[in-house]
Write a protein that holds these residues in place. Structure first.
Motif, PDB file in Angstrom:
ATOM      1  N   ARG A   1      11.987 -18.747  27.549  1.00  0.00           N
ATOM      2  CA  ARG A   1      12.187 -20.151  27.925  1.00  0.00           C
ATOM      3  C   ARG A   1      11.005 -20.667  28.740  1.00  0.00           C
ATOM      4  O   ARG A   1      10.541 -21.786  28.544  1.00  0.00           O
ATOM      5  CB  ARG A   1      13.482 -20.311  28.707  1.00  0.00           C
ATOM      6  CG  ARG A   1      14.709 -20.249  27.848  1.00  0.00           C
ATOM      7  CD  ARG A   1      15.949 -20.692  28.621  1.00  0.00           C
ATOM      8  NE  ARG A   1      17.122 -20.464  27.819  1.00  0.00           N
ATOM      9  CZ  ARG A   1      17.942 -19.415  27.976  1.00  0.00           C
ATOM     10  NH1 ARG A   1      17.724 -18.536  28.919  1.00  0.00           N
ATOM     11  NH2 ARG A   1      18.997 -19.275  27.189  1.00  0.00           N
TER      12      ARG A   1
ATOM     13  N   TYR B   1      18.420 -21.888  19.412  1.00  0.00           N
ATOM     14  CA  TYR B   1      17.346 -22.396  18.563  1.00  0.00           C
ATOM     15  C   TYR B   1      17.766 -22.524  17.096  1.00  0.00           C
ATOM     16  O   TYR B   1      16.933 -22.703  16.220  1.00  0.00           O
ATOM     17  CB  TYR B   1      16.107 -21.507  18.697  1.00  0.00           C
ATOM     18  CG  TYR B   1      15.577 -21.509  20.110  1.00  0.00           C
ATOM     19  CD1 TYR B   1      15.090 -22.674  20.694  1.00  0.00           C
ATOM     20  CD2 TYR B   1      15.608 -20.350  20.876  1.00  0.00           C
ATOM     21  CE1 TYR B   1      14.642 -22.690  21.994  1.00  0.00           C
ATOM     22  CE2 TYR B   1      15.144 -20.361  22.186  1.00  0.00           C
ATOM     23  CZ  TYR B   1      14.667 -21.532  22.739  1.00  0.00           C
ATOM     24  OH  TYR B   1      14.221 -21.544  24.035  1.00  0.00           O
TER      25      TYR B   1
ATOM     26  N   ILE C   1       7.972 -21.221  26.394  1.00  0.00           N
ATOM     27  CA  ILE C   1       8.176 -22.409  25.566  1.00  0.00           C
ATOM     28  C   ILE C   1       8.044 -23.686  26.391  1.00  0.00           C
ATOM     29  O   ILE C   1       7.480 -24.683  25.921  1.00  0.00           O
ATOM     30  CB  ILE C   1       9.539 -22.345  24.842  1.00  0.00           C
ATOM     31  CG1 ILE C   1       9.512 -21.216  23.792  1.00  0.00           C
ATOM     32  CG2 ILE C   1       9.894 -23.682  24.194  1.00  0.00           C
ATOM     33  CD1 ILE C   1      10.855 -20.903  23.189  1.00  0.00           C
ATOM     34  N   ASP C   2       8.514 -23.654  27.638  1.00  0.00           N
ATOM     35  CA  ASP C   2       8.421 -24.826  28.511  1.00  0.00           C
ATOM     36  C   ASP C   2       7.002 -25.079  29.017  1.00  0.00           C
ATOM     37  O   ASP C   2       6.629 -26.222  29.268  1.00  0.00           O
ATOM     38  CB  ASP C   2       9.357 -24.680  29.720  1.00  0.00           C
ATOM     39  CG  ASP C   2      10.818 -24.808  29.341  1.00  0.00           C
ATOM     40  OD1 ASP C   2      11.120 -25.307  28.231  1.00  0.00           O
ATOM     41  OD2 ASP C   2      11.676 -24.393  30.154  1.00  0.00           O
TER      42      ASP C   2
ATOM     43  N   ASP D   1       2.048 -25.519  24.975  1.00  0.00           N
ATOM     44  CA  ASP D   1       2.192 -26.522  23.912  1.00  0.00           C
ATOM     45  C   ASP D   1       2.555 -25.879  22.579  1.00  0.00           C
ATOM     46  O   ASP D   1       3.392 -26.390  21.843  1.00  0.00           O
ATOM     47  CB  ASP D   1       0.903 -27.319  23.741  1.00  0.00           C
ATOM     48  CG  ASP D   1       0.635 -28.223  24.923  1.00  0.00           C
ATOM     49  OD1 ASP D   1       1.601 -28.674  25.572  1.00  0.00           O
ATOM     50  OD2 ASP D   1      -0.552 -28.479  25.207  1.00  0.00           O
TER      51      ASP D   1
ATOM     52  N   GLY E   1       7.939 -27.480  22.534  1.00  0.00           N
ATOM     53  CA  GLY E   1       9.335 -27.075  22.721  1.00  0.00           C
ATOM     54  C   GLY E   1      10.229 -27.304  21.514  1.00  0.00           C
ATOM     55  O   GLY E   1      11.385 -26.918  21.518  1.00  0.00           O
TER      56      GLY E   1
ATOM     57  N   PHE F   1       6.997 -23.195  17.926  1.00  0.00           N
ATOM     58  CA  PHE F   1       7.425 -24.248  18.837  1.00  0.00           C
ATOM     59  C   PHE F   1       6.226 -25.114  19.177  1.00  0.00           C
ATOM     60  O   PHE F   1       5.235 -24.628  19.708  1.00  0.00           O
ATOM     61  CB  PHE F   1       7.987 -23.654  20.138  1.00  0.00           C
ATOM     62  CG  PHE F   1       9.285 -22.937  19.969  1.00  0.00           C
ATOM     63  CD1 PHE F   1      10.487 -23.583  20.196  1.00  0.00           C
ATOM     64  CD2 PHE F   1       9.310 -21.597  19.594  1.00  0.00           C
ATOM     65  CE1 PHE F   1      11.696 -22.908  20.055  1.00  0.00           C
ATOM     66  CE2 PHE F   1      10.506 -20.923  19.450  1.00  0.00           C
ATOM     67  CZ  PHE F   1      11.699 -21.580  19.673  1.00  0.00           C
TER      68      PHE F   1
END
Length: 125
Positions: free
Chosen positions: A26, A81, A29-30, A33, A95, A92
């Protein structure tokens, strides 16, 4: 001490796809880019090892494109997801997940073509 440990861990993962847990995933992904994630079942070692070895050749090329490539075996995150099975490969962008549906995860040329196309779409936008 934490910073030094993180730097040391990062250096150990160069040339390898880093294995992350649910929380680390997480965070990646946060904070990044472009992220490519290989979701897999840790109990399917023989099949997964062959796929990972092949994906590591793609990982080397993605470093130049500034794509973070990680792998995760926490199956609790699959529903989050929209994944129904493992192994799965997901890109991703900001995100937002795009699942690789084109077939064999051992076909590294097809995967590289797919991720290259996805990256071009990002650049064009």
């Amino acid at each position: 001490i934490t910073i030094i440990m993180n730097l040391t861990n990062h250096k150990l993962c160069i040339g390898q796809i880093e294995h992350v847990n649910e929380d680390m995933l997480r965070n990646v992904i946060d904070s990044e880019d472009d992220v490519l994630v290989f979701f897999h079942d840790e109990t399917d070692e023989d099949n997964i090892e062959e796929i990972i070895n092949g994906l590591e050749t793609i990982d080397d090329g993605l470093d130049e494109e500034e794509v973070e490539f990680v792998r995760c075996s926490d199956d609790d995150i699959l529903d989050e997801y929209g994944l129904s099975m493992m192994p799965s490969l997901v890109y991703f962008e900001g995100g937002i997940p795009t699942v690789y549906h084109s077939g064999d995860l051992k076909n590294h040329d097809a995967i590289l073509g797919w991720i290259t196309t996805e990256l071009r779409r990002t650049t064009i936008r």
